[in-house]
Design an enzyme around this catalytic site. Structure first.
Site, PDB file in Angstrom:
ATOM      1  N   ARG A 196       1.703   7.468   8.242  1.00  0.00           N
ATOM      2  CA  ARG A 196       0.690   6.399   8.309  1.00  0.00           C
ATOM      3  C   ARG A 196      -0.239   6.581   9.507  1.00  0.00           C
ATOM      4  O   ARG A 196      -0.557   5.607  10.192  1.00  0.00           O
ATOM      5  CB  ARG A 196       1.331   5.020   8.431  1.00  0.00           C
ATOM      6  CG  ARG A 196       1.917   4.433   7.190  1.00  0.00           C
ATOM      7  CD  ARG A 196       0.859   3.785   6.306  1.00  0.00           C
ATOM      8  NE  ARG A 196       1.386   3.632   4.964  1.00  0.00           N
ATOM      9  CZ  ARG A 196       1.969   2.520   4.517  1.00  0.00           C
ATOM     10  NH1 ARG A 196       2.027   1.463   5.281  1.00  0.00           N
ATOM     11  NH2 ARG A 196       2.447   2.482   3.301  1.00  0.00           N
ATOM     12  N   ARG A 229     -12.333  -0.825   6.192  1.00  0.00           N
ATOM     13  CA  ARG A 229     -11.639  -1.801   5.326  1.00  0.00           C
ATOM     14  C   ARG A 229     -12.404  -3.121   5.182  1.00  0.00           C
ATOM     15  O   ARG A 229     -12.152  -3.876   4.251  1.00  0.00           O
ATOM     16  CB  ARG A 229     -10.230  -2.071   5.858  1.00  0.00           C
ATOM     17  CG  ARG A 229      -9.201  -1.096   5.382  1.00  0.00           C
ATOM     18  CD  ARG A 229      -8.802  -1.283   3.909  1.00  0.00           C
ATOM     19  NE  ARG A 229      -7.758  -2.292   3.751  1.00  0.00           N
ATOM     20  CZ  ARG A 229      -7.876  -3.379   3.015  1.00  0.00           C
ATOM     21  NH1 ARG A 229      -8.995  -3.633   2.355  1.00  0.00           N
ATOM     22  NH2 ARG A 229      -6.873  -4.228   2.907  1.00  0.00           N
ATOM     23  N   TYR A 256       9.402   0.622  -7.866  1.00  0.00           N
ATOM     24  CA  TYR A 256       8.198  -0.222  -7.853  1.00  0.00           C
ATOM     25  C   TYR A 256       7.825  -0.669  -9.258  1.00  0.00           C
ATOM     26  O   TYR A 256       7.408  -1.802  -9.486  1.00  0.00           O
ATOM     27  CB  TYR A 256       7.008   0.532  -7.240  1.00  0.00           C
ATOM     28  CG  TYR A 256       6.956   0.419  -5.733  1.00  0.00           C
ATOM     29  CD1 TYR A 256       6.637  -0.791  -5.122  1.00  0.00           C
ATOM     30  CD2 TYR A 256       7.226   1.511  -4.925  1.00  0.00           C
ATOM     31  CE1 TYR A 256       6.604  -0.898  -3.743  1.00  0.00           C
ATOM     32  CE2 TYR A 256       7.191   1.423  -3.553  1.00  0.00           C
ATOM     33  CZ  TYR A 256       6.875   0.205  -2.964  1.00  0.00           C
ATOM     34  OH  TYR A 256       6.838   0.096  -1.598  1.00  0.00           O
ATOM     35  N   ARG A 311      -4.212   0.566   9.594  1.00  0.00           N
ATOM     36  CA  ARG A 311      -4.812  -0.614  10.226  1.00  0.00           C
ATOM     37  C   ARG A 311      -4.719  -0.651  11.747  1.00  0.00           C
ATOM     38  O   ARG A 311      -5.392  -1.446  12.383  1.00  0.00           O
ATOM     39  CB  ARG A 311      -4.161  -1.875   9.644  1.00  0.00           C
ATOM     40  CG  ARG A 311      -4.646  -2.178   8.251  1.00  0.00           C
ATOM     41  CD  ARG A 311      -3.777  -3.201   7.578  1.00  0.00           C
ATOM     42  NE  ARG A 311      -2.441  -2.650   7.374  1.00  0.00           N
ATOM     43  CZ  ARG A 311      -1.471  -3.275   6.742  1.00  0.00           C
ATOM     44  NH1 ARG A 311      -1.654  -4.487   6.280  1.00  0.00           N
ATOM     45  NH2 ARG A 311      -0.292  -2.700   6.585  1.00  0.00           N
ATOM     46  N   ASP A 360      -2.447   6.401  -1.910  1.00  0.00           N
ATOM     47  CA  ASP A 360      -1.274   5.532  -1.880  1.00  0.00           C
ATOM     48  C   ASP A 360      -0.251   5.987  -2.903  1.00  0.00           C
ATOM     49  O   ASP A 360      -0.590   6.573  -3.930  1.00  0.00           O
ATOM     50  CB  ASP A 360      -1.632   4.065  -2.112  1.00  0.00           C
ATOM     51  CG  ASP A 360      -0.456   3.176  -1.725  1.00  0.00           C
ATOM     52  OD1 ASP A 360      -0.284   2.909  -0.519  1.00  0.00           O
ATOM     53  OD2 ASP A 360       0.343   2.808  -2.618  1.00  0.00           O
TER      54      ASP A 360
END
Ligand code: CP3
Length: 364
Positions: A38, A51, A163, A42, A87
């Site tokens: 990652r 974003r 998922y 953010r 992703d």
């Protein structure tokens, strides 16, 4: 595209091939390569600015922006590898399962797959719709050439299946385990379908210039060793082997996997990702020294004072003991409020670390 030859040979002097790819193959390197799970996200102002104008999926689907995010993060940190901005869940869409990222909730799959009928309805013939990821990789590869390793990635069959079945993240994986235990044939069909799509997806990425593929089995630590063997191992192994046959090394990563490492290594993956719960040397021993390892700083150590951070970084490098095949990384992803300067400080610490020769106990 299918017929393009792959360049598989890595020339064998210490200066040829990127430091990162060489370490994946356990070849000698001038210093330990470093990158972060990652690393684009953010915690970085540049990412937050982008974003403001685009959703996560929009960024993934626009190769110019995805490439820019990938490149900016790698250059700002001075790392040895760039992981393509994408992703894990993207392959769900061409399989016929729309999803969304809800603020603060993570991914939500609108129609979770819980029956044999729903599994049978999943499509496996549209992986080419993920070509936007390949186009982003081409741009990143054109930018970095051979200077940096370029990492493509996908989810492992178990983690992606979880998922699809749970409809999002989960604590106990009740629906997933129910399908495994109650309807093993449907479970196998689901994994087979995932493998079919993931193979095509990885091939797109490799042909576009990915040097290495990382397979994220992030939630496999939810399984006992027996269940891993019975319900997840074969599918992971098949995917690992078929990606390797495309001519690139594979990193196989999971979290809370201390009890599974020996079995995960038996998939034949070139590199095994280690989380931070076990000292690196113990994890490496469980994996076996015939494999490279990646890890394993606790991502929350990035909030510690620099002296503590440095001690932890050095502890990991000392545990690796100069053995070829260590890639420095975190045990899991950087979290949103992490101070960027501490991530940069870790890169500097890894670059400057010199193992005192007398400390080395390995004879090459
Ligand atoms: O720099 C990089 O690491 C590349 C980009 C990347 C993203 N997701 C972008 C992203 C990678 C490698 C992933 C993989 C991924 N996605 C995994 C496996 C890695 C792991 O952590 O074990 C998983 C489990 C996912 C699914 C996923 N995507 C979740 C659970 C979330 C929500 C997490 C949260 O903190 O909100 C995402 C969203 C996501 N994917 C973000 C990023 C940068 C953050 C959200 C945003 O920008 O809105």
């Amino acid at each position: 595209m299918e017929s393009q030859p792959l360049i598989t040979a890595v020339p064998d002097t210490i200066l040829d091939g990127s430091r990162f790819v060489r370490a994946c193959l356990r070849r000698p390197v001038d210093r330990t390569p470093v990158w972060f799970l990652r690393q684009a996200g953010r915690y970085m102002q540049e990412y937050r600015d982008i974003r403001k104008h685009h959703t996560l999926v929009e960024i993934c689907k626009q190769p110019d922006i995805a490439a820019e995010v990938t490149i900016t993060a790698a250059e700002k940190l001075g790392v040895d590898a760039a992981i393509i901005f994408a992703d894990l869940l993207l392959p769900l869409e061409p399989m016929g399962l729309p999803f969304e990222f809800m603020a603060g909730e993570g991914p939500v799959v609108h129609h979770p797959v819980r029956t044999a009928e729903a599994v049978r309805a999943l499509r496996t013939d549209r992986a080419d719709e993920l070509g936007y990821v390949a186009r982003a990789i081409q741009k990143v590869a054109a930018h970095f050439r051979d200077h940096l390793g370029i990492i493509g990635f996908c989810g492992a069959p178990f983690t992606l299946a979880s998922y699809m079945i749970e409809g999002g993240g989960s604590r106990n994986y009740i629906h997933t385990k129910q399908m495994m235990y109650r309807d093993p044939l449907t479970w196998r069909l689901l994994l087979d379908k995932l493998i079919t799509v993931l193979e095509q997806y990885c091939r797109l990425q490799v042909l576009a210039g990915a040097d290495v593929i990382q397979i994220f089995d992030s939630w496999v630590g939810a399984l006992s060793l027996t269940d891993y063997r019975e319900y997840a191992f074969d599918a992971s192994k098949r995917l690992v082997r078929s990606v390797q046959a495309m001519g690139v090394p594979v990193i196989y990563f999971g979290v809370e996997t201390a009890g599974l490492l020996t079995e995960m290594a038996a998939t034949g993956a070139d590199v095994i990702g280690l989380d931070w719960r076990q000292p690196l040397d113990e994890g490496w021993k469980a994996v076996g020294h015939g494999h490279a390892v990646q890890g394993n700083l606790d991502p929350i150590t990035l909030f510690a004072p620099l002296e503590v951070l440095e001690r932890r970084v050095h502890e990991i490098l000392r545990a690796a003991n100069g053995r070829p095949g260590h890639i420095f990384n975190l045990g899991h992803g950087i979290v949103p409020t992490t101070p960027v300067e501490n991530v940069q400080a870790v890169v500097k610490m890894v670059r400057e670390f010199q193992l005192n020769i007398e400390e080395t106990s390995i004879i090459f």
